[in-house]
Scaffold this active site. Structure first.
Site, PDB file in Angstrom:
ATOM      1  N   CYS A 207       0.832  -1.209   0.000  1.00 15.52           N
ATOM      2  CA  CYS A 207       0.000   0.000   0.000  1.00 15.52           C
ATOM      3  C   CYS A 207       0.867   1.259   0.000  1.00 15.52           C
ATOM      4  O   CYS A 207       0.509   2.280  -0.588  1.00 15.52           O
ATOM      5  CB  CYS A 207      -0.955  -0.004   1.185  1.00 15.52           C
ATOM      6  SG  CYS A 207      -0.512  -1.130   2.476  1.00 15.52           S
TER       7      CYS A 207
ATOM      8  N   VAL B 104      -2.981  -7.774  -3.562  1.00 15.76           N
ATOM      9  CA  VAL B 104      -3.557  -7.788  -2.222  1.00 15.76           C
ATOM     10  C   VAL B 104      -2.593  -7.137  -1.250  1.00 15.76           C
ATOM     11  O   VAL B 104      -1.398  -7.424  -1.277  1.00 15.76           O
ATOM     12  CB  VAL B 104      -3.792  -9.251  -1.768  1.00 15.76           C
ATOM     13  CG1 VAL B 104      -4.472  -9.275  -0.412  1.00 15.76           C
ATOM     14  CG2 VAL B 104      -4.614 -10.011  -2.796  1.00 15.76           C
ATOM     15  N   CYS B 105      -3.105  -6.240  -0.409  1.00 14.86           N
ATOM     16  CA  CYS B 105      -2.248  -5.652   0.621  1.00 14.86           C
ATOM     17  C   CYS B 105      -2.440  -6.426   1.912  1.00 14.86           C
ATOM     18  O   CYS B 105      -3.382  -6.185   2.665  1.00 14.86           O
ATOM     19  CB  CYS B 105      -2.568  -4.179   0.838  1.00 14.86           C
ATOM     20  SG  CYS B 105      -1.349  -3.392   1.892  1.00 14.86           S
ATOM     21  N   LEU B 106      -1.567  -7.381   2.143  1.00 19.38           N
ATOM     22  CA  LEU B 106      -1.609  -8.147   3.392  1.00 19.38           C
ATOM     23  C   LEU B 106      -0.160  -8.251   3.847  1.00 19.38           C
ATOM     24  O   LEU B 106       0.680  -8.771   3.111  1.00 19.38           O
ATOM     25  CB  LEU B 106      -2.222  -9.540   3.131  1.00 19.38           C
ATOM     26  CG  LEU B 106      -2.332 -10.463   4.342  1.00 19.38           C
ATOM     27  CD1 LEU B 106      -3.300  -9.884   5.368  1.00 19.38           C
ATOM     28  CD2 LEU B 106      -2.815 -11.848   3.926  1.00 19.38           C
TER      29      LEU B 106
END
EC number: 2.3.2.34
Lengths: 424, 177
Positions: A207, B104-106
């Site tokens: 992110c 996916v941001c994990l």
């Protein structure tokens, strides 16, 4: 004048001081004199894996201490950026295979030494190839290659054949830090045993890369992790292809401009995507020297060898520490249990599973079984259980050849159990 | 040459010859056969002989994404568990932590991956994203801002996106099983 292949008087004067008489702490098995010299110079065959920063140093050191039958493997070609420290290479060699150029250089410079190069991957070679050596030294920059050669040498150890145990000496450097270690496959801690000691590769939260880049590295990761697959779909990125690096560089530079970040350069782009850590010639020299001293001591038994892990930290002054890294029982390569099992050729898979569960000495619950090439029976997930269930009523002998291996995993085992099956 | 063999004889526990199965392969076998998944998660192997490539379908039974069926691809390489599995969402979904390409941001899939983690931890982590979407680590910024600004509106966007509607010019995929 052609290089002589004859030894001359006093060529090995200094090395011979060590080989002609035992010291107070030499190994009891050491026999001073001509035999050990002959072994080192006529019989001992050593393999060097990697002809890069460490490899160049290792090859030179081995040749100068009297190893005469040296083999070297490297899959890379020479890049101009290697020339500052990989001193066997010259500008004219750029683009040529490292292994071949290094071998020629050593043979020209050190008379009487034979260096046999192989330009390719270590994975191209089989057990018979590795079996011919007495010792293996690695100067690699890849975890994957180290894991492969380590597992290969551990697997090669045959209880019936002492010659099958090949000591592995592994060197590695990262900037001012380095390590040298001696691995006696199946006897002492192996590379896989220490896998959790590795620094993890630098990775930034995805992110941050996507939304709030602050560093030039964030922009480069954005280009390689997010933009490349978005724009190129399934086309694989080749970090050795300058055009691919240029594309990434342009994308990263544009993004850096948008976010007013400075410092994105072509070489930083290449460094980030290839995970290049700055190499320092003198760190390579220290680590390579340590590896070669160990090779010499192990080949000759002339002094106590490293047991088993030497680390060097040059980032805050000079600190070094030597310790015995312990073998792990749950190591997937050298740990775990191995068991010979003799069963009837009529025994079914289901019966074998019951036999395993009943065995008091291994205490196994719900085992899953596979051969190196196929699944035999998996307890889970449901789809694989269903797919392998028909095997339960088959005879083991239909699925596994005599002396074949079965890998058993179970929650109750630290890692795995390997079964060698024979039939009655 | 040093007599290593004599040292070997002194060790009782020295292993016999090991199988040719790679460490990554054994580890994947161990991870898969010891998966402890709730009814809301199912694995599917397009080629049951290939343990390194499969999908995971998550059907949340609670939270804002209840009723949807979300499919993730898993690709494991031979450097596992030194490197984490590569996980992507195979559908275009409206979620603050999943972008439109399926990234996916994990944290445990990247910066916080450790070899002691396993496939089960990754799968549980993915399911958690559907129970508690996290606006602090956005990959889909619009979705994240909506979640912060107006939770009700975000929820209605989620419901619509799951039925395959178009939101702000983006065509989402119908995931209603």
């Amino acid at each position: 004048m052609p290089a002589t292949t004859q030894d001359w008087d006093e060529r090995y004067y200094h090395v011979d001081q060590i080989l002609e008489k035992p010291g107070p702490r030499t190994d009891p098995g050491f026999l001073a004199g001509d035999e050990v010299k002959e072994f080192l110079r006529e019989k001992c065959k050593i393999l060097v894996i990697g002809a890069g920063g460490l490899g160049c140093e290792i090859l030179a050191n081995l040749a100068l201490t009297g190893f005469k039958d040296i083999h070297v493997i490297d899959m890379d070609t020479i890049d101009i950026s290697n020339l500052n420290r990989q001193f066997l290479f010259r500008p004219k060699d750029v683009g040529n295979p490292k292994a071949i150029v290094a071998a020629e250089f050593i043979m020209n410079r050190v008379p009487g030494v034979t260096v046999t190069p192989y330009y390719g991957k270590i994975q191209d070679k089989d057990d018979d190839y590795y079996m011919q050596f007495n010792l293996v030294i690695c100067g690699l920059d890849s975890v994957e290659a180290r894991r492969w050669i380590n597992a290969t040498l551990v697997n090669m150890v045959d209880p019936e054949n002492p010659e099958s145990l090949k000591p592995l000496i592994d060197g590695g450097t990262e900037g001012f830090k380095g390590q040298a270690r001696v691995i006696l496959p199946t006897v002492s801690s192996c590379y896989e045993c220490s896998l959790d000691m590795l620094n993890k590769p630098t990775a930034f939260p995805i992110c941050t890369i996507a939304n709030t880049p602050r560093l030039p590295e964030h922009c480069i990761e954005w280009a390689s992790v997010l933009e490349w697959p978005r724009v190129h779909g399934d086309k694989k990125m080749d970090t050795d292809d300058p055009e691919h690096i240029s594309w990434l560089y342009n994308q990263a530079a544009a993004r850096a401009k948008d976010f007013k970040i400075e410092g994105v350069t072509w070489s930083l782009t290449q460094g980030v995507v290839k995970n290049i850590i700055p190499a320092i010639a003198s760190t390579n020299a220290i680590i390579a020297a340590s590896c070669c001293n160990e090779a010499f001591k192990i080949a000759t038994s002339s002094a106590a060898y490293l047991n088993n892990y030497f680390m060097l930290i040059g980032t805050d002054g000079v600190y070094s520490y030597t310790f015995e890294h312990e073998k792990r029982d749950d190591c997937p390569v050298c740990g775990g249990e191995a068991l010979d099992m003799s069963i009837s050729s009529e025994t079914t898979v289901e019966q074998l599973i019951e036999l395993l569960i009943e065995k008091q000495d291994i205490q196994i619950k719900k085992p899953s079984l596979s051969t190196p090439t196929a699944q035999i029976y998996f307890q889970a997930p449901p789809q694989l259980e269903a797919a392998t269930r028909p095997n339960l009523t088959k005879k083991v002998s239909e699925l596994v050849p005599a002396d074949g291996e079965i890998t058993v995993t179970s929650t109750s085992l630290p890692f795995s159990l390997s079964l060698r099956i024979s039939y009655t | 040459m040093l007599k290593i063999w004599s040292m070997k004889k002194n060790e009782d526990a020295v292993a016999k010859k090991k199988p040719k199965t790679s460490a990554a392969q054994i580890r994947v076998q161990k991870d898969l056969t010891e998966l402890d998944l709730p009814d809301t998660m199912k694995t599917h192997f397009p080629d049951p002989n290939d343990l390194l490539n499969f999908t995971l379908t998550i059907t949340p039974d609670d939270g804002m994404y209840k009723g949807g069926s979300f499919v993730f691809s898993f690709a494991i390489n031979t450097n596992y568990p030194h490197e984490p599995p590569k996980v992507k969402c195979t559908q275009t979904i409206y979620h603050p932590n999943v972008d439109l390409e399926g990234n996916v941001c994990l944290n445990i899939l990247r910066e916080d991956w450790k070899p002691v983690l396993n496939l089960n931890s990754v799968m549980v982590g993915l399911q958690y994203l559907f129970l508690e979407p996290n606006a602090d680590d956005p990959l889909n910024k619009d979705a994240a801002q909506e979640l912060i600004k107006n939770r009700e509106h975000f929820l209605s966007n989620v419901k619509q996106s799951m039925r395959g509607y178009n939101i702000k010019g983006v065509q989402y995929q119908n995931v209603m099983g």
